[in-house]
Design a protein around this motif. Structure first.
Motif, PDB file in Angstrom:
ATOM      1  N   ALA A   1      97.132  42.050  71.284  1.00  0.00           N
ATOM      2  CA  ALA A   1      96.315  40.859  71.532  1.00  0.00           C
ATOM      3  C   ALA A   1      96.415  39.884  70.373  1.00  0.00           C
ATOM      4  O   ALA A   1      95.522  39.085  70.134  1.00  0.00           O
ATOM      5  CB  ALA A   1      94.863  41.267  71.745  1.00  0.00           C
ATOM      6  N   LYS A   2      97.530  39.966  69.645  1.00  0.00           N
ATOM      7  CA  LYS A   2      97.673  39.126  68.459  1.00  0.00           C
ATOM      8  C   LYS A   2      98.273  37.766  68.803  1.00  0.00           C
ATOM      9  O   LYS A   2      98.843  37.572  69.879  1.00  0.00           O
ATOM     10  CB  LYS A   2      98.539  39.851  67.432  1.00  0.00           C
ATOM     11  N   ASP A   3      98.147  36.847  67.840  1.00  0.00           N
ATOM     12  CA  ASP A   3      98.716  35.497  67.969  1.00  0.00           C
ATOM     13  C   ASP A   3      98.201  34.772  69.208  1.00  0.00           C
ATOM     14  O   ASP A   3      98.923  34.006  69.846  1.00  0.00           O
ATOM     15  CB  ASP A   3     100.251  35.559  68.013  1.00  0.00           C
ATOM     16  N   GLY A   4      96.952  35.031  69.544  1.00  0.00           N
ATOM     17  CA  GLY A   4      96.349  34.327  70.670  1.00  0.00           C
ATOM     18  C   GLY A   4      96.762  34.818  72.035  1.00  0.00           C
ATOM     19  O   GLY A   4      96.347  34.261  73.052  1.00  0.00           O
ATOM     20  N   LYS A   5      97.561  35.893  72.084  1.00  0.00           N
ATOM     21  CA  LYS A   5      98.024  36.418  73.372  1.00  0.00           C
ATOM     22  C   LYS A   5      96.943  37.273  74.035  1.00  0.00           C
ATOM     23  O   LYS A   5      96.163  37.924  73.359  1.00  0.00           O
ATOM     24  CB  LYS A   5      99.288  37.259  73.181  1.00  0.00           C
TER      25      LYS A   5
ATOM     26  N   THR B   1      99.005  43.061  60.636  1.00  0.00           N
ATOM     27  CA  THR B   1     100.234  43.373  61.373  1.00  0.00           C
ATOM     28  C   THR B   1     100.156  44.694  62.134  1.00  0.00           C
ATOM     29  O   THR B   1     101.092  45.052  62.839  1.00  0.00           O
ATOM     30  CB  THR B   1     101.432  43.421  60.413  1.00  0.00           C
ATOM     31  N   THR B   2      99.053  45.415  61.972  1.00  0.00           N
ATOM     32  CA  THR B   2      98.917  46.687  62.700  1.00  0.00           C
ATOM     33  C   THR B   2      98.867  46.413  64.198  1.00  0.00           C
ATOM     34  O   THR B   2      98.023  45.634  64.658  1.00  0.00           O
ATOM     35  CB  THR B   2      97.627  47.421  62.285  1.00  0.00           C
ATOM     36  N   PRO B   3      99.744  47.042  64.985  1.00  0.00           N
ATOM     37  CA  PRO B   3      99.700  46.827  66.435  1.00  0.00           C
ATOM     38  C   PRO B   3      98.348  47.226  67.014  1.00  0.00           C
ATOM     39  O   PRO B   3      97.737  48.209  66.579  1.00  0.00           O
ATOM     40  CB  PRO B   3     100.810  47.742  66.964  1.00  0.00           C
ATOM     41  N   THR B   4      97.875  46.457  67.974  1.00  0.00           N
ATOM     42  CA  THR B   4      96.615  46.790  68.649  1.00  0.00           C
ATOM     43  C   THR B   4      96.648  48.217  69.181  1.00  0.00           C
ATOM     44  O   THR B   4      95.621  48.906  69.227  1.00  0.00           O
ATOM     45  CB  THR B   4      96.355  45.808  69.805  1.00  0.00           C
TER      46      THR B   4
END
Length: 447
Positions: free
Chosen positions: A399-403, A33-36
């Motif tokens: 760039a999480k969840d495939g974004k 959950t750490t933000p990029t």
């Protein structure tokens, strides 16, 4: 924290500062959950501790003459060093001229002489002692030199060089502000650079880059934005030459590519090379834009696709600055740079090219102007502002969840002038527990 840990010195400094056990601005724990935004990024042989970079910020605080001309001072140690203390990953020294007549003002820094290395080294040593990287933006102001005090053009009496202002093209019509009255103009009319002077300029960029590396600089950025000399060559608005450096797109970009190649050839392979560019000139609906053409996003994309092959690692996306007639849509510019950066990033990646993209402009020009004239803001307004900024920075880089992220890093400028602790505040707003400087660990984390 144990006192013994605070007694471990940073080596190689002539003074004591404790070696941080954990780099300020880095998460205490990494998780899914750490933000990029708060993850590290390796570029060549250097690693950014998070994705937040301090943009180059003009300070007008060096000597205009004498043995210390253009050299960085204690002011720069104090200001740039503070951003490093408070967790910024990469701190850029402001636009630094590769020639004496390329300064924006007589009190801007330079790196055209070996005597200027020591001042830069002091800044670099301290910034790096705090776990940050140090960068420098190499520049030449061209026809946008020499701004003096109170927004008046600088004459010889305050260290100016009115007879040595240079640009791609010369004459009164090429004065940047378009004001030809000698009493009213804020800028001197330039003289056109000769082909020989252009060749010398390329080499001076390379020599300045070598000096920067000798001073311990980690990252070099080439300034080709905001209406300064390299931007002036790119744009048909300011480049009216008819030789190999003017006319066609290939000719107008020739100097930029020569500077990139010259710098890449003299700096170590391990040193990252950035390029700042004005992605558009905001001249679409102007008479001069319709008459002469202008630099736009399509032009920037065309250049960006050539950068990986030249050894450029990151494109720093900005805009404007080459003509006072630019028209910015104040309503739709809040995330304008971000949207352009995303467009460029997609275009580069579509060709399977590797180029990192940085986006500036979290704070829009309209908001900056508003904040300057407002007398005060309530605590609630400040909290709302940092919340919006934190979420915007997170959204740009996540760039999480495939974004796919809109940019790989964010470059923040004026907000650091307001809040040097901006990195720590953003982490707090995003719920990321980050390390603070060793000297501050006794202080409760409160905003």
């Amino acid at each position: 924290m144990a006192l013994s840990n605070l007694n471990r010195p940073v080596l190689g400094l002539p003074y004591f500062t404790p070696q941080h056990l954990h780099s300020p601005g880095t998460p205490k724990k990494l998780s899914s959950t750490t933000p990029t935004l708060f993850t590290s990024l390796q570029i060549r042989n250097v690693t950014l501790r998070n994705r937040i970079i301090v943009s180059p910020l003009c300070q007008y605080s060096t000597a205009a003459s004498g043995p210390q001309i253009g050299a960085l001072t204690d002011w720069h140690v104090a200001t740039l060093g503070h951003y490093a203390i408070k967790g910024a990953a990469l701190v850029f020294v402001e636009a630094t001229s590769v020639q004496p007549n390329g300064r924006i003002s007589p009190n801007c820094p330079g790196l055209w002489d070996d005597a200027q290395i020591e001042g830069l080294k002091r800044v670099a040593d301290f910034v790096k002692s705090q776990g940050a990287l140090i960068g420098i933006q190499l520049a030449h102001a061209g026809r946008k030199s020499i701004l003096g005090r109170k927004s008046k053009r600088a004459d010889i009496d305050i260290g100016g060089w009115p007879d040595e202002v240079k640009g791609p093209s010369g004459g009164l019509s090429q004065a940047w502000d378009g004001v030809f009255d000698s009493e009213q103009s804020r800028f001197w009319p330039p003289k056109a650079l000769t082909t020989q002077e252009i060749k010398e300029l390329v080499q001076d960029f390379a020599k300045a880059a070598e000096r920067a590396v000798n001073a311990g600089v980690d990252v070099i950025e080439i300034h080709a934005a905001h209406g300064y000399l390299l931007h002036q060559f790119l744009s048909p608005i300011s480049n009216r030459r008819t030789d190999e450096y003017g006319g066609s797109f290939e000719n107008r970009t020739r100097l930029l590519f020569e500077v990139i190649k010259a710098i890449r050839n003299v700096i170590p392979p391990s040193t990252p090379l950035f390029l700042r560019i004005s992605s558009t000139e905001f001249l679409e609906d102007t008479d001069i834009g319709k008459e002469l053409g202008f630099w736009d996003v399509k032009s920037t994309i065309k250049v960006s696709k050539q950068l990986p092959g030249l050894g450029v690692d990151l494109l720093d996306v900005s805009s404007g600055g080459n003509h006072p007639g630019q028209r910015i849509d104040g309503v739709n510019t809040k995330d304008y740079h971000v949207r352009i950066a995303h467009r460029i990033r997609n275009a580069v990646h579509a060709d399977n090219l590797k180029l990192l993209i940085g986006a500036a402009g979290l704070i829009t020009e309209a908001e900056q102007a508003r904040d300057i004239v407002e007398q005060s803001r309530t605590v609630a307004q400040f909290e709302s502002g940092i919340h919006e900024e934190a979420e915007a920075a997170k959204e740009m880089t996540d760039a999480k969840d495939g974004k796919q992220p809109m940019a790989d890093v964010v470059l923040v400028g004026r907000q650091f002038l307001r809040e040097p602790e901006w990195v720590l505040k953003v982490a707090w707003k995003l719920g990321v527990d980050v390390w603070w400087p060793s000297q501050f660990m006794r202080i409760p984390i409160q905003f």
